[in-house]
Design a protein around this motif. Structure first.
Motif, PDB file in Angstrom:
ATOM      1  N   ILE A 217       0.892  -0.991   0.064  1.00  0.00           N
ATOM      2  CA  ILE A 217       0.098  -0.062   0.161  1.00  0.00           C
ATOM      3  C   ILE A 217       1.052   1.104   0.027  1.00  0.00           C
ATOM      4  O   ILE A 217       1.533   1.628   0.901  1.00  0.00           O
ATOM      5  CB  ILE A 217      -0.990  -0.006   1.143  1.00  0.00           C
TER       6      ILE A 217
ATOM      7  N   ASN B 265      -5.855  -5.702   0.942  1.00  0.00           N
ATOM      8  CA  ASN B 265      -4.326  -6.004   0.861  1.00  0.00           C
ATOM      9  C   ASN B 265      -3.851  -7.166   1.531  1.00  0.00           C
ATOM     10  O   ASN B 265      -3.273  -7.923   0.900  1.00  0.00           O
ATOM     11  CB  ASN B 265      -3.636  -4.725   1.358  1.00  0.00           C
ATOM     12  N   ARG B 266      -4.184  -7.481   2.733  1.00  0.00           N
ATOM     13  CA  ARG B 266      -3.730  -8.566   3.306  1.00  0.00           C
ATOM     14  C   ARG B 266      -4.529 -10.143   3.099  1.00  0.00           C
ATOM     15  O   ARG B 266      -3.795 -10.909   2.831  1.00  0.00           O
ATOM     16  CB  ARG B 266      -3.913  -8.408   4.881  1.00  0.00           C
TER      17      ARG B 266
ATOM     18  N   GLU C 255      -9.958  -0.026   7.423  1.00  0.00           N
ATOM     19  CA  GLU C 255      -9.957  -1.698   7.721  1.00  0.00           C
ATOM     20  C   GLU C 255     -10.236  -2.398   6.259  1.00  0.00           C
ATOM     21  O   GLU C 255      -9.737  -3.519   6.232  1.00  0.00           O
ATOM     22  CB  GLU C 255     -11.040  -1.830   8.947  1.00  0.00           C
TER      23      GLU C 255
ATOM     24  N   ARG D   9      -1.258   5.055   8.925  1.00  0.00           N
ATOM     25  CA  ARG D   9      -1.925   3.897   9.199  1.00  0.00           C
ATOM     26  C   ARG D   9      -1.737   2.909   8.173  1.00  0.00           C
ATOM     27  O   ARG D   9      -1.419   1.792   8.351  1.00  0.00           O
ATOM     28  CB  ARG D   9      -3.358   4.085   9.553  1.00  0.00           C
ATOM     29  N   LEU D  10      -1.880   3.263   6.955  1.00  0.00           N
ATOM     30  CA  LEU D  10      -2.194   2.345   5.703  1.00  0.00           C
ATOM     31  C   LEU D  10      -0.783   2.209   5.133  1.00  0.00           C
ATOM     32  O   LEU D  10      -0.622   1.001   4.472  1.00  0.00           O
ATOM     33  CB  LEU D  10      -3.178   2.815   4.616  1.00  0.00           C
ATOM     34  N   CYS D  11       0.043   3.136   4.844  1.00  0.00           N
ATOM     35  CA  CYS D  11       0.959   3.069   3.607  1.00  0.00           C
ATOM     36  C   CYS D  11       2.505   2.901   4.180  1.00  0.00           C
ATOM     37  O   CYS D  11       2.756   3.735   5.164  1.00  0.00           O
ATOM     38  CB  CYS D  11       0.982   4.589   2.804  1.00  0.00           C
TER      39      CYS D  11
ATOM     40  N   GLU E 270      -7.186  -2.529   4.107  1.00  0.00           N
ATOM     41  CA  GLU E 270      -6.224  -3.015   4.942  1.00  0.00           C
ATOM     42  C   GLU E 270      -6.613  -4.645   4.386  1.00  0.00           C
ATOM     43  O   GLU E 270      -5.662  -5.761   4.343  1.00  0.00           O
ATOM     44  CB  GLU E 270      -5.983  -3.086   6.540  1.00  0.00           C
ATOM     45  N   ARG E 271      -7.795  -5.033   4.399  1.00  0.00           N
ATOM     46  CA  ARG E 271      -8.252  -6.502   4.778  1.00  0.00           C
ATOM     47  C   ARG E 271      -7.989  -6.954   2.979  1.00  0.00           C
ATOM     48  O   ARG E 271      -7.593  -8.011   2.869  1.00  0.00           O
ATOM     49  CB  ARG E 271      -9.642  -6.603   5.176  1.00  0.00           C
TER      50      ARG E 271
END
Length: 260
Positions: free
Chosen positions: A29, A196-197, A190, A215-217, A193-194
Motif C-alpha cells: 500500500i 491488501n492482506r 480496515e 496507518r495504511l502506507c 487493509e483486509r
C-alpha cells in the motif's frame, strides 16, 4: 507491480510533473503525498490512462502501458477511484456493483435471445458476487438504497466495492478519506487493509490525511513542485527537513487541507 520511470508532463509553460520515478511494489500500500499543486493528481491521471505523459514510461507487471487509455487498463487489472465518487445515483447500491463486470452476456441482444439460460446463470453469479462485496464492506444493510442517498463515506465504500467487482491487480485510490466522517473512515481503512492482506490487492493512495497515510502506507512517496523529493515510512518522513518545509511544516500536526 507498477513502475513509473522518468515521467514528465507539462501544460503550456507549467511543468506539472518532472522526471518522476518510483515503483509500487506488488502487495504494497504505497502512499503519494505532497502540497497542493505538487503534481500528484496529474501523475495519477497519467498512470490511470486519463492523460498521456510527454516523456517517460509506465509499466504494469513488466508490460509497457504508457499512454494506454483507461478502458484498456481496466481489462489489464489497473483500476482507480476518484476523490468525488461517481456513482449512478438513481440506481440501487447493489445495481451499481452489478454493472461493473465487463462483457456480460445480457448486454448482447443476440445472446439474450439465444442463450437466455446462460444470461440468467451469469446474472445470478454477479448478484452473488455483489452481495459478497456488500457483506465484506459491511454495507449490505443499504443494498437496496438508491446510491445517490448514501453518505459521503458510504459512497467511498461503494467506490471501493466496485473495484472488487473487477479482476483488479492494482488499485489507485484518489483521496479515499476526503469528506468521510471518522467512524466510516476507520471502516474504509480496515477494508483497504483486509483487501491488501487477505486478497493480495496492491494499492497506490493519494491522501491528505496524514494519520490515514501513516496507518495504511509503507512506503510513502513525497512530491513537491512536480518532483519526487523523498520516500520512506511516515515516521522518517515527518523528521525529514525537506519534507517538513515543503509539506508538513515545522510543528505541523500532520493534517492538511484538501486539493491537489
Amino acid at each position: 507491480m507498477i513502475e513509473i520511470e522518468r515521467v514528465s508532463r507539462a501544460f503550456g509553460g507549467l511543468q506539472a510533473v518532472r522526471e518522476v520515478s518510483f515503483t509500487v511494489a506488488t502487495g504494497s500500500i504505497t502512499g503519494l503525498i505532497g502540497p497542493n499543486g505538487a503534481g500528484k493528481s496529474t501523475l495519477f491521471n497519467i498512470i490511470a490512462g486519463s492523460i498521456p505523459p510527454d516523456s517517460g514510461a509506465i509499466r504494469l507487471q513488466g508490460e509497457d502501458i504508457t499512454g494506454l487509455p483507461t478502458h484498456r487498463l481496466f481489462h489489464k487489472g489497473l483500476v482507480r477511484t476518484f476523490q468525488i465518487p461517481h456513482e449512478f445515483s438513481r440506481m440501487t447500491v447493489r445495481e451499481n456493483l452489478m454493472l461493473v463486470p465487463a462483457a456480460q452476456r445480457g448486454e448482447n441482444l443476440l445472446k439474450s435471445w439465444l442463450s437466455w439460460w446462460k444470461v440468467v446463470r451469469e446474472d445470478r453469479e454477479i448478484l452473488r458476487r455483489a452481495d459478497d462485496v456488500l457483506a465484506f464492506l459491511e454495507i449490505d444493510h443499504v443494498r437496496d438504497e438508491l446510491a445517490g442517498n448514501l453518505s459521503g463515506g458510504q459512497k467511498k465504500l461503494l467506490d471501493l466495492g466496485r473495484t472488487m467487482m473487477t479482476d483488479a491487480r492494482a488499485v489507485l485510490l484518489d483521496e479515499p478519506g476526503a469528506g468521510v466522517n471518522r467512524t466510516l473512515l476507520g471502516k474504509l481503512a480496515e477494508a483497504i487493509e483486509r483487501l491488501n492482506r487477505e486478497r493480495g490487492y496492491t494499492f497506490c493512495v493519494i491522501e491528505h490525511d496524514m494519520d490515514l497515510i501513516a496507518r495504511l502506507c509503507d512506503p510513502v512517496m513525497v512530491m513537491a513542485n512536480g518532483e519526487l523529493i523523498a520516500e520512506g515510512d511516515m515516521a522518517s518522513l515527518r523528521q525529514n527537513p525537506q519534507v517538513r518545509e515543503a509539506y508538513l511544516g515545522t510543528g505541523s500536526s500532520g493534517q492538511t487541507g484538501t486539493g491537489t
